[in-house]
Scaffold this motif. Structure first.
Motif, PDB file in Angstrom:
ATOM      1  N   ILE A  77      60.179  81.840  71.915  1.00  0.00           N
ATOM      2  CA  ILE A  77      59.321  81.873  70.768  1.00  0.00           C
ATOM      3  C   ILE A  77      58.817  80.528  70.152  1.00  0.00           C
ATOM      4  CG2 ILE A  77      59.223  82.702  68.346  1.00  0.00           C
ATOM      5  CD1 ILE A  77      61.204  84.914  69.274  1.00  0.00           C
ATOM      6  N   THR A  78      59.837  79.746  70.103  1.00  0.00           N
ATOM      7  CA  THR A  78      59.831  78.124  69.511  1.00  0.00           C
ATOM      8  C   THR A  78      59.412  77.280  70.481  1.00  0.00           C
ATOM      9  OG1 THR A  78      62.041  77.694  70.220  1.00  0.00           O
ATOM     10  CG2 THR A  78      61.710  78.595  67.883  1.00  0.00           C
ATOM     11  N   SER A  79      58.880  77.653  71.821  1.00  0.00           N
ATOM     12  CA  SER A  79      58.602  76.683  72.625  1.00  0.00           C
ATOM     13  C   SER A  79      57.043  77.048  72.993  1.00  0.00           C
ATOM     14  CB  SER A  79      59.113  76.865  74.130  1.00  0.00           C
ATOM     15  OG  SER A  79      60.463  76.269  73.823  1.00  0.00           O
ATOM     16  N   VAL A  80      56.609  78.011  72.611  1.00  0.00           N
ATOM     17  CA  VAL A  80      54.892  78.225  72.904  1.00  0.00           C
ATOM     18  C   VAL A  80      54.156  78.246  71.436  1.00  0.00           C
ATOM     19  CG1 VAL A  80      55.579  79.406  75.023  1.00  0.00           C
ATOM     20  CG2 VAL A  80      55.548  80.809  72.711  1.00  0.00           C
ATOM     21  N   LYS A  81      52.565  78.273  71.729  1.00  0.00           N
ATOM     22  CA  LYS A  81      51.972  78.331  70.663  1.00  0.00           C
ATOM     23  C   LYS A  81      51.371  79.785  70.411  1.00  0.00           C
ATOM     24  CE  LYS A  81      49.916  73.534  70.859  1.00  0.00           C
ATOM     25  NZ  LYS A  81      48.786  72.877  70.979  1.00  0.00           N
ATOM     26  N   ALA A  82      51.681  80.476  71.574  1.00  0.00           N
ATOM     27  CA  ALA A  82      51.256  82.053  71.554  1.00  0.00           C
ATOM     28  C   ALA A  82      51.839  82.887  70.874  1.00  0.00           C
ATOM     29  CB  ALA A  82      51.413  82.554  73.186  1.00  0.00           C
ATOM     30  N   LEU A  83      51.158  83.900  70.312  1.00  0.00           N
ATOM     31  CA  LEU A  83      51.884  85.183  69.739  1.00  0.00           C
ATOM     32  C   LEU A  83      52.659  85.778  70.677  1.00  0.00           C
ATOM     33  CD1 LEU A  83      52.161  86.967  67.128  1.00  0.00           C
ATOM     34  CD2 LEU A  83      50.264  88.235  68.085  1.00  0.00           C
ATOM     35  N   VAL A  84      54.032  85.950  70.235  1.00  0.00           N
ATOM     36  CA  VAL A  84      55.075  86.671  71.105  1.00  0.00           C
ATOM     37  C   VAL A  84      55.172  88.117  70.432  1.00  0.00           C
ATOM     38  CG1 VAL A  84      57.326  86.707  72.082  1.00  0.00           C
ATOM     39  CG2 VAL A  84      56.086  84.416  71.861  1.00  0.00           C
ATOM     40  N   VAL A  85      54.819  89.021  71.234  1.00  0.00           N
ATOM     41  CA  VAL A  85      55.196  90.547  70.935  1.00  0.00           C
ATOM     42  C   VAL A  85      56.291  91.039  71.495  1.00  0.00           C
ATOM     43  CG1 VAL A  85      54.227  92.652  70.822  1.00  0.00           C
ATOM     44  CG2 VAL A  85      52.671  90.885  70.184  1.00  0.00           C
ATOM     45  N   LEU A  86      57.377  91.128  70.816  1.00  0.00           N
ATOM     46  CA  LEU A  86      58.389  91.626  71.462  1.00  0.00           C
ATOM     47  C   LEU A  86      58.678  93.134  71.378  1.00  0.00           C
ATOM     48  CD1 LEU A  86      61.066  90.383  72.951  1.00  0.00           C
ATOM     49  CD2 LEU A  86      61.990  90.025  70.645  1.00  0.00           C
ATOM     50  N   ASP A  87      58.603  93.789  72.599  1.00  0.00           N
ATOM     51  CA  ASP A  87      58.951  95.235  72.310  1.00  0.00           C
ATOM     52  C   ASP A  87      60.126  95.746  72.403  1.00  0.00           C
ATOM     53  OD1 ASP A  87      58.772  97.977  72.356  1.00  0.00           O
ATOM     54  OD2 ASP A  87      57.191  98.162  73.929  1.00  0.00           O
ATOM     55  N   GLU A  88      60.794  96.066  71.354  1.00  0.00           N
ATOM     56  CA  GLU A  88      62.293  96.354  71.290  1.00  0.00           C
ATOM     57  C   GLU A  88      62.520  97.937  71.165  1.00  0.00           C
ATOM     58  OE1 GLU A  88      64.273  92.329  68.982  1.00  0.00           O
ATOM     59  OE2 GLU A  88      64.341  94.355  68.061  1.00  0.00           O
ATOM     60  N   ALA A  89      61.922  98.677  71.999  1.00  0.00           N
ATOM     61  CA  ALA A  89      61.966 100.238  72.042  1.00  0.00           C
ATOM     62  C   ALA A  89      63.371 100.769  72.297  1.00  0.00           C
ATOM     63  CB  ALA A  89      61.001 100.709  73.133  1.00  0.00           C
ATOM     64  N   TYR A  90      63.910  99.943  73.096  1.00  0.00           N
ATOM     65  CA  TYR A  90      65.321 100.290  73.487  1.00  0.00           C
ATOM     66  C   TYR A  90      66.414  99.468  72.871  1.00  0.00           C
ATOM     67  CZ  TYR A  90      62.510 102.811  77.011  1.00  0.00           C
ATOM     68  OH  TYR A  90      61.781 103.663  77.547  1.00  0.00           O
ATOM     69  N   MET A  91      66.241  98.661  71.845  1.00  0.00           N
ATOM     70  CA  MET A  91      67.217  97.880  71.269  1.00  0.00           C
ATOM     71  C   MET A  91      68.241  98.435  70.600  1.00  0.00           C
ATOM     72  SD  MET A  91      68.186  94.540  71.460  1.00  0.00           S
ATOM     73  CE  MET A  91      66.525  93.710  71.804  1.00  0.00           C
ATOM     74  N   ASP A  92      68.026  99.841  70.206  1.00  0.00           N
ATOM     75  CA  ASP A  92      69.036 100.372  69.209  1.00  0.00           C
ATOM     76  C   ASP A  92      70.186 100.848  70.229  1.00  0.00           C
ATOM     77  OD1 ASP A  92      67.510 101.125  66.732  1.00  0.00           O
ATOM     78  OD2 ASP A  92      66.155 102.206  67.778  1.00  0.00           O
ATOM     79  N   PHE A  93      70.011 100.696  71.536  1.00  0.00           N
ATOM     80  CA  PHE A  93      71.324 100.993  72.447  1.00  0.00           C
ATOM     81  C   PHE A  93      71.886  99.675  72.781  1.00  0.00           C
ATOM     82  CE2 PHE A  93      67.922 104.064  73.394  1.00  0.00           C
ATOM     83  CZ  PHE A  93      68.315 105.148  72.774  1.00  0.00           C
TER      84      PHE A  93
ATOM     85  N   MET B  80      58.494  81.074  82.118  1.00  0.00           N
ATOM     86  CA  MET B  80      57.669  81.626  81.382  1.00  0.00           C
ATOM     87  C   MET B  80      57.099  80.549  80.370  1.00  0.00           C
ATOM     88  SD  MET B  80      59.248  85.211  80.287  1.00  0.00           S
ATOM     89  CE  MET B  80      57.631  85.580  79.207  1.00  0.00           C
ATOM     90  N   ILE B  81      57.831  79.674  79.792  1.00  0.00           N
ATOM     91  CA  ILE B  81      57.293  78.895  78.875  1.00  0.00           C
ATOM     92  C   ILE B  81      56.203  77.832  79.585  1.00  0.00           C
ATOM     93  CG2 ILE B  81      57.942  76.649  77.663  1.00  0.00           C
ATOM     94  CD1 ILE B  81      60.515  78.048  77.089  1.00  0.00           C
ATOM     95  N   GLU B  82      56.739  77.340  81.094  1.00  0.00           N
ATOM     96  CA  GLU B  82      55.685  76.593  81.742  1.00  0.00           C
ATOM     97  C   GLU B  82      54.400  77.254  81.968  1.00  0.00           C
ATOM     98  OE1 GLU B  82      55.763  74.418  86.291  1.00  0.00           O
ATOM     99  OE2 GLU B  82      57.504  75.425  85.238  1.00  0.00           O
ATOM    100  N   LEU B  83      54.447  78.675  82.409  1.00  0.00           N
ATOM    101  CA  LEU B  83      53.443  79.375  82.806  1.00  0.00           C
ATOM    102  C   LEU B  83      52.469  79.479  81.345  1.00  0.00           C
ATOM    103  CD1 LEU B  83      52.330  80.682  85.289  1.00  0.00           C
ATOM    104  CD2 LEU B  83      53.308  82.860  84.505  1.00  0.00           C
ATOM    105  N   ALA B  84      53.179  79.810  80.363  1.00  0.00           N
ATOM    106  CA  ALA B  84      52.217  80.057  79.071  1.00  0.00           C
ATOM    107  C   ALA B  84      51.700  78.695  78.845  1.00  0.00           C
ATOM    108  CB  ALA B  84      53.204  80.373  77.951  1.00  0.00           C
ATOM    109  N   ARG B  85      52.168  77.679  78.708  1.00  0.00           N
ATOM    110  CA  ARG B  85      51.728  76.121  78.200  1.00  0.00           C
ATOM    111  C   ARG B  85      50.410  76.062  79.170  1.00  0.00           C
ATOM    112  NH1 ARG B  85      57.156  72.723  77.102  1.00  0.00           N
ATOM    113  NH2 ARG B  85      57.619  73.407  75.042  1.00  0.00           N
ATOM    114  N   ALA B  86      50.883  76.261  80.576  1.00  0.00           N
ATOM    115  CA  ALA B  86      49.864  75.602  81.654  1.00  0.00           C
ATOM    116  C   ALA B  86      48.530  76.427  81.490  1.00  0.00           C
ATOM    117  CB  ALA B  86      50.384  75.800  83.046  1.00  0.00           C
ATOM    118  N   ASN B  87      48.627  77.682  81.145  1.00  0.00           N
ATOM    119  CA  ASN B  87      47.431  78.612  80.939  1.00  0.00           C
ATOM    120  C   ASN B  87      47.004  78.748  79.500  1.00  0.00           C
ATOM    121  OD1 ASN B  87      47.101  79.905  83.941  1.00  0.00           O
ATOM    122  ND2 ASN B  87      49.438  79.576  83.629  1.00  0.00           N
ATOM    123  N   ASP B  88      47.298  78.086  78.625  1.00  0.00           N
ATOM    124  CA  ASP B  88      46.953  78.443  77.235  1.00  0.00           C
ATOM    125  C   ASP B  88      46.981  79.636  76.817  1.00  0.00           C
ATOM    126  OD1 ASP B  88      45.877  77.398  74.957  1.00  0.00           O
ATOM    127  OD2 ASP B  88      43.861  77.637  75.380  1.00  0.00           O
TER     128      ASP B  88
END
Length: 351
Positions: A173-189, A139-147
């Protein structure tokens, strides 16, 4: 000359949920727990004295405070929305420019790429491993390669029910320049949330919903939490009065019932564990036909031969689950609903 729809919406079709009346609904990942009568009475009283002739609080201050107190975060860094869906739409519209690239994963919640397409963003999709896990390095590689400008995915994942450990999410999060939006809809479980760390990062936004653990799917309520810079930007671009007065009051009432919420989550997790154990028992007898994935959510995800035939047979028996190609997604219900589903499902498998 007749008006023509533009090409980005010309072939779109409205969202098509299961329609009809079924005694057992295990298809939408809602909570099976109703609002207690004493809370319902408070809601009725609150509704009676709501100033419907006035616009709602544009910042939903009381509501965001209740959310912040429940999760022990800074209320100033919380933004309320009409479900996570509205917030996802606003985020895509605001944080992506036409032609920017968004990175999503597959399989995942289908609406992510839809909202990005309306913005006319380019979409790069990371295909998960055959076992439906995520390789963060890829994922990190893909994010960096495609700006990539925006990375958006759910954790735990809908529909796979699998979760990515927080150490791996931090590394992303710490390896990319992109905004990371983390959908924790199910994290209460599950127990791998980064909500208490969100202010440490300049490129992280976390989404939460009230539709799963809190039993508020009917009022459409969700939240985004981020650092002050991202929060201020999000509050600036959302509709001024996006969350109506009644939803704000109901949300505040229920979020203040912390003991009730925690006991409800325990009950849902217990139901999920029972459902998962029973499905694993059935899998042991049908290993050549089905596979049950580990679950960190309030549902189980099953790869199964003849999934559509089984789905239709369940419908005929009055049980609705989610059909997803070669997979079925089954929400944890009441004990009685789980038992009836298991009985019917096992009968279908034997037949």
């Amino acid at each position: 000359m007749a008006y023509q729809l533009n090409e980005k919406i010309r072939d779109l079709r409205p969202y098509d949920p299961i329609t009809g009346t079924y005694p057992i609904r295990l298809d939408a990942n809602e909570s099976f727990l109703p609002i207690p009568n004493r809370i319902a009475l408070k809601i009725m009283e609150s509704a009676a004295f709501t100033a419907y002739n006035r616009y709602p609080d544009p910042l939903a201050s009381e509501l965001c405070k209740s959310f912040a107190e429940f999760y022990h975060v800074n209320a100033a860094h919380v933004t309320a929305g009409n479900g996570s869906d509205e917030l996802i739409s606003v985020i895509c519209n605001a944080f992506l420019m036409k032609g920017d690239t968004i990175l999503t994963v597959s399989p995942d919640f289908s609406m992510y790429r839809f909202y990005a397409s309306i913005v006319e963003a380019k979409s790069i999709v990371y295909a998960k491993n055959p076992d439906l896990t995520i390789d963060v390095d890829k994922m990190i590689e893909l994010a960096r390669a495609n700006d990539v400008k925006l990375i958006l995915f759910s954790n735990p994942c809908n529909p796979t029910s699998l979760g990515l450990q927080k150490e791996e999410v931090r590394r992303l999060i710490t390896s990319v320049k992109a905004l990371v939006v983390l959908d924790e809809a199910y994290m209460d479980f599950w127990d791998q949330s980064l909500l208490d760390e969100v202010e440490q990062y300049d490129n992280l936004m976390i989404l939460r919903t009230c539709s799963k653990a809190f039993g508020m799917a009917g009022i459409r309520l969700g939240f985004a939490v981020a650092n002050p810079t991202l929060t201020n930007a999000l509050k600036a671009v959302k509709s001024p009065y996006n969350v109506n007065s009644l939803t704000q009051k109901i949300g505040s009432l229920i979020l203040s019932e912390q003991e009730l919420i925690h006991s409800g989550i325990e009950e849902i997790v217990f139901s999920r564990s029972m459902l998962y154990s029973e499905m694993m028992r059935i899998e042991a007898k049908n290993r050549e036909r089905m596979h049950v994935y580990p679950t960190a959510a309030n549902f189980v995800f099953i790869q199964i031969a003849q999934a559509e035939e089984i789905f239709l047979a369940l419908l005929k028996s009055g049980i609705a689950v989610r059909f997803m190609g070669d997979f079925l997604r089954v929400t944890a219900g009441t004990m009685e609903e789980n038992k009836e589903f298991i009985k019917v499902f096992e009968t279908i498998m034997q037949g």
